[in-house]
Design an enzyme around this catalytic site. Structure first.
Site, PDB file in Angstrom:
ATOM      1  N   ARG A 268      -3.616  11.031   3.652  1.00 28.56           N
ATOM      2  CA  ARG A 268      -4.804  10.196   3.607  1.00 28.56           C
ATOM      3  C   ARG A 268      -5.847  10.843   2.711  1.00 28.56           C
ATOM      4  O   ARG A 268      -6.013  12.061   2.707  1.00 28.56           O
ATOM      5  CB  ARG A 268      -5.380  10.018   5.003  1.00 28.56           C
ATOM      6  CG  ARG A 268      -4.587   9.075   5.880  1.00 28.56           C
ATOM      7  CD  ARG A 268      -5.371   8.648   7.095  1.00 28.56           C
ATOM      8  NE  ARG A 268      -6.182   7.460   6.837  1.00 28.56           N
ATOM      9  CZ  ARG A 268      -5.671   6.234   6.769  1.00 28.56           C
ATOM     10  NH1 ARG A 268      -4.395   6.031   6.923  1.00 28.56           N
ATOM     11  NH2 ARG A 268      -6.453   5.202   6.541  1.00 28.56           N
TER      12      ARG A 268
ATOM     13  N   HIS B   2     -16.634   3.048   2.549  1.00 25.58           N
ATOM     14  CA  HIS B   2     -17.354   2.479   3.681  1.00 25.58           C
ATOM     15  C   HIS B   2     -18.467   3.465   4.010  1.00 25.58           C
ATOM     16  O   HIS B   2     -18.899   4.208   3.152  1.00 25.58           O
ATOM     17  CB  HIS B   2     -16.431   2.105   4.840  1.00 25.58           C
ATOM     18  CG  HIS B   2     -15.653   3.200   5.449  1.00 25.58           C
ATOM     19  ND1 HIS B   2     -14.369   3.482   5.096  1.00 25.58           N
ATOM     20  CD2 HIS B   2     -15.960   4.068   6.411  1.00 25.58           C
ATOM     21  CE1 HIS B   2     -13.926   4.475   5.824  1.00 25.58           C
ATOM     22  NE2 HIS B   2     -14.869   4.860   6.631  1.00 25.58           N
TER      23      HIS B   2
ATOM     24  N   CYS C 211     -12.339  -1.437   1.025  1.00 28.47           N
ATOM     25  CA  CYS C 211     -11.080  -0.914   1.568  1.00 28.47           C
ATOM     26  C   CYS C 211      -9.979  -1.982   1.616  1.00 28.47           C
ATOM     27  O   CYS C 211      -9.522  -2.435   0.585  1.00 28.47           O
ATOM     28  CB  CYS C 211     -11.300  -0.329   2.966  1.00 28.47           C
ATOM     29  SG  CYS C 211     -12.407   1.052   2.984  1.00 28.47           S
TER      30      CYS C 211
END
Lengths: 252, 457
Positions: free
Chosen positions: A130, A196, A96
């Site tokens: 997002r 993640h 990330c």
């Protein structure tokens, strides 16, 4: 092999948002189960890094609040050292924010540009939406070819420069930008990803490929023995089934 | 014309709630949404003249509310509360409408309201509480709330709409304690003057850097997570001295804690009818709010000694002879506190974890890797069995494998009736740790088997 794998955990104080500790724990355990020691060196902001004496560098994901601290610390010299280590062929896992940091820059959706370390030719542009949720991708040949499952949560869209390879191709979810089907970056011995979850525990093939890459820079013929991965694969397959209900049929 | 809108809003709220109850459901949000649609500022009207205590923050809202509410029950005050976790603008509006006449006049004198931290910025535009308690801010559901400072900013924005409210703030939380630098409200602080961990202890901190200047905090002592005696070596921002301070923890066991408190200059011994350190914080916050509200010391002590929280907050079950407790977890900070409580127990125990990833749980489960499940393996043979369930059971089992829980003691059981059956067969105490939606499912399975009241009552 009576050796120790030296892992440098860069910015554990700033980049630790999404279970990044799980990646360290996973590498350490999978090595320990094979009788290999892992020596973890934490390098927080303000501390001196010794990348030359590390076999693997891990960089996690973080939040915006601490970004200034991070950028000013990078500018104090770590940017050049990290770049040199990457050129030198050090194995790096970057997730990330840690992944974005290796590129040229990040530009927010309203046009503010933030310069990064330019170790690899790619850039990231913020978007208003997002990209969030469980996702899956298949690693390229140079990255072991396994299917990786994880969770992505980023508003930055990353675009790789020409000739720069992604880590894998998206099977479900968005990946780098939701447009070109690529996910992450693969450059020399760098593995960058938006996954993640954390990425390593439930992707044991990927984890072992990463560890082996790191070990082989000093011991070229070394191969890791297989482990009992029933728990790992159960977790992997459960996520894969949820994002790709037909995965079993199509043999992914 | 406004009063007609208010009338229609309150009426339709009452009617739709009645209709939903008739269908045998416990919906609380829908009637509120109907009322808000008809009259967007109805909450401001129906809450006028209701003396309200509002509780917000990441962890401890429900428990603190129940503690506060017990004092209102014991003193037979005319009050109401939003009991069933209906803590968004819709649920809170519904609760006030249900307790108002059709003309929008309040029927009760007091209200005890739990408010979601993100919803507080909207709720406080209309509701003007006499006291606002802010418990803490922890990293929670990053997929929904975003960054931790974002949550804090929502609370600050809410408070800025209600400048008269007395703030009752956690002095030990560096995020919450920074609120007065943004608002002018009268403020009191509560906290623990009890060093549970050394200042240099390595702990999971959700806020290691100064909220004002981003320098790393130093700690004189820590209690848990980022809570404790913090100070910034650069800008000087530090833990304010709490007027309401726990000065000593005199006893802790499986069911309760006992503490001494300095209650704004007067001593108070509290027996807290729930175990674990985080409930000592909740008790300190509740005691501060109740004192500020004018309750007597004996009433405060009585409420904390007798309140019953239920609904997954260390909730007790009798599993056909086996004692069970359910402890809702939502985030790593809360989860670590549950681990700490479990690891300190002297007796053998069965542990049940149910991990879901639905919207209300948070769709991102990566936090389980930040939580300190390693503490479980320090229980050794006292941890006799671990049952893992929920949508993400496989992820949870993997986490426990890496935490050092022996594989032969672990079992994945997806089917809830089977899971409950196994819990009832246990010879050891059972500790159940579900996420929110897993708790709802599990409670309904437990209720079917064991009986018990519906949760919205």
């Amino acid at each position: 092999m009576s050796t120790t794998l030296r892992i440098c955990h860069l910015y554990p104080d700033l980049l630790n948002l999404y279970g990044d500790r799980g990646n360290i724990l996973c590498m350490k355990q999978r090595l320990a189960w094979r009788g290999i020691d892992a020596e973890i060196t934490e390098v927080p902001a303000g501390a001196k890094a010794d990348f030359a004496n590390a076999d693997l560098i891990f960089i996690g994901g973080g939040q915006d609040f601490e970004q200034e601290v991070l950028l000013s610390d990078l500018k104090s010299g770590k940017d050049k050292e990290l770049k040199a280590a990457i050129q030198d062929g050090k194995t790096v896992l970057a997730i990330c924010g840690g992944y974005q940091m290796l590129g040229n820059y990040y530009e927010t959706w309203d046009g503010v540009r933030c310069d990064f370390i330019e170790a690899i030719d790619f850039y990231t542009v913020g978007s208003r939406e997002r990209m969030i949720g469980n996702f899956a991708f298949r690693c390229g040949e140079h990255s072991g070819g396994s299917v990786v499952v994880g969770f992505e949560n980023h508003s930055g869209k990353t675009y790789l420069g020409s000739g720069v390879e992604p880590l894998g191709r998206i099977l479900a979810g968005s990946g780098n930008n939701g447009e070109d089907g690529g996910e992450g970056v693969r450059y020399r011995n760098v593995f960058g990803s938006y996954s993640h979850g954390p990425i390593l525990p439930k992707n044991p093939s990927f984890c072992d490929f990463l560890l082996q890459t790191a070990i082989q820079t000093r011991h070229p013929d070394f191969c890791l023995e297989p482990l009992d991965d029933r728990f790992e694969l159960a977790a992997h397959d459960a996520v894969l089934r949820s994002v790709l209900p037909d995965s079993e049929k199509s043999g992914i | 014309m406004h009063f007609i809108r208010v009338f229609l809003a309150v009426l339709s709220c009452k009617l739709s709630r009645w209709a939903i109850r008739l269908l045998g459901r416990g919906g609380t949000a829908f009637p509120g949404r109907v009322a808000l649609k008809i009259c967007p500022d109805v909450l401001g009207v129906v809450s006028r003249n209701v003396r309200t205590i509002l509780i917000t923050g990441t962890n401890g809202k429900t428990t603190t509310s129940r503690m506060v509410e017990q004092a209102f029950i014991d003193t037979k005050k005319s009050y109401f509360s939003n009991k069933s976790g209906a803590n968004l603008i819709s649920g809170i509006t519904a609760e006030f409408c249900m307790n108002a006449t059709l003309t929008g006049k309040a029927k009760k004198e007091f209200a005890v309201i739990e408010c979601d931290e993100a919803a507080s910025k909207t709720v406080l535009k209309y509701l003007k509480p006499e006291v606002i308690v802010a418990t803490n801010v922890f990293r929670d559901q990053l997929d929904r709330y975003g960054e931790i400072t974002h949550t804090l900013n929502n609370i600050i924005e809410g408070i800025s709409h209600s400048p008269e409210s007395l703030l009752c703030l956690n002095a030990d939380c560096s995020l919450i304690a920074s609120i007065p630098s943004h608002v002018k409200n009268p403020t009191v602080f509560f906290g623990l003057n009890v060093p549970l961990e050394r200042g240099d202890a390595k702990v999971l901190s959700d806020a290691p850097h100064c909220i004002h200047c981003k320098t790393e905090y130093e700690y004189d002592y820590r209690t848990y997570g980022h809570l404790g005696g913090f100070r910034c070596p650069k800008c000087g921002y530090s833990r304010p001295t709490p007027q309401y301070a726990v000065t000593e923890i005199t006893a802790q066991d499986v069911d309760s804690s006992s503490v001494n408190m300095d209650l704004n200059g007067r001593d108070l011994f509290l027996h807290i009818n729930l175990p674990a350190v985080y409930n000592i914080y909740n008790a300190a916050g509740a005691a501060a709010a109740l004192d500020a509200f004018g309750f007597q010391r004996a009433e405060i002590a009585g409420a904390l000694a007798s309140f019953d929280c239920g609904f997954g907050r260390m909730e007790k079950f009798d599993l056909e002879g086996t004692p069970g407790r359910m402890m809702l977890v939502k985030n790593p900070a809360g989860c670590n506190q549950v681990m700490r409580y479990l690891a300190a127990l002297p007796d053998a125990a069965m542990f049940v974890v149910c991990l879901n990833d639905k919207d209300a749980d948070g769709t991102d489960i990566s936090w389980i890797w930040d939580a300190d499940f390693e503490r479980l393996s320090t229980m050794g043979d006292r941890l006799t069995r671990v049952l893992v369930s929920g949508v993400r059971a496989e992820d949870m089992a993997l986490r426990l494998k890496y935490a050092g829980v022996p594989a032969d003691r672990m079992e994945i059981i997806h089917d809830y009736p089977t899971l409950v059956e196994r819990m009832c067969q246990s010879e050891d105490r059972v500790f159940i740790m579900p996420t929110y939606t897993a708790m709802l499912d599990l409670r309904s399975t437990l209720q079917k088997r064991l009986g018990g009241k519906e949760f919205w009552e």
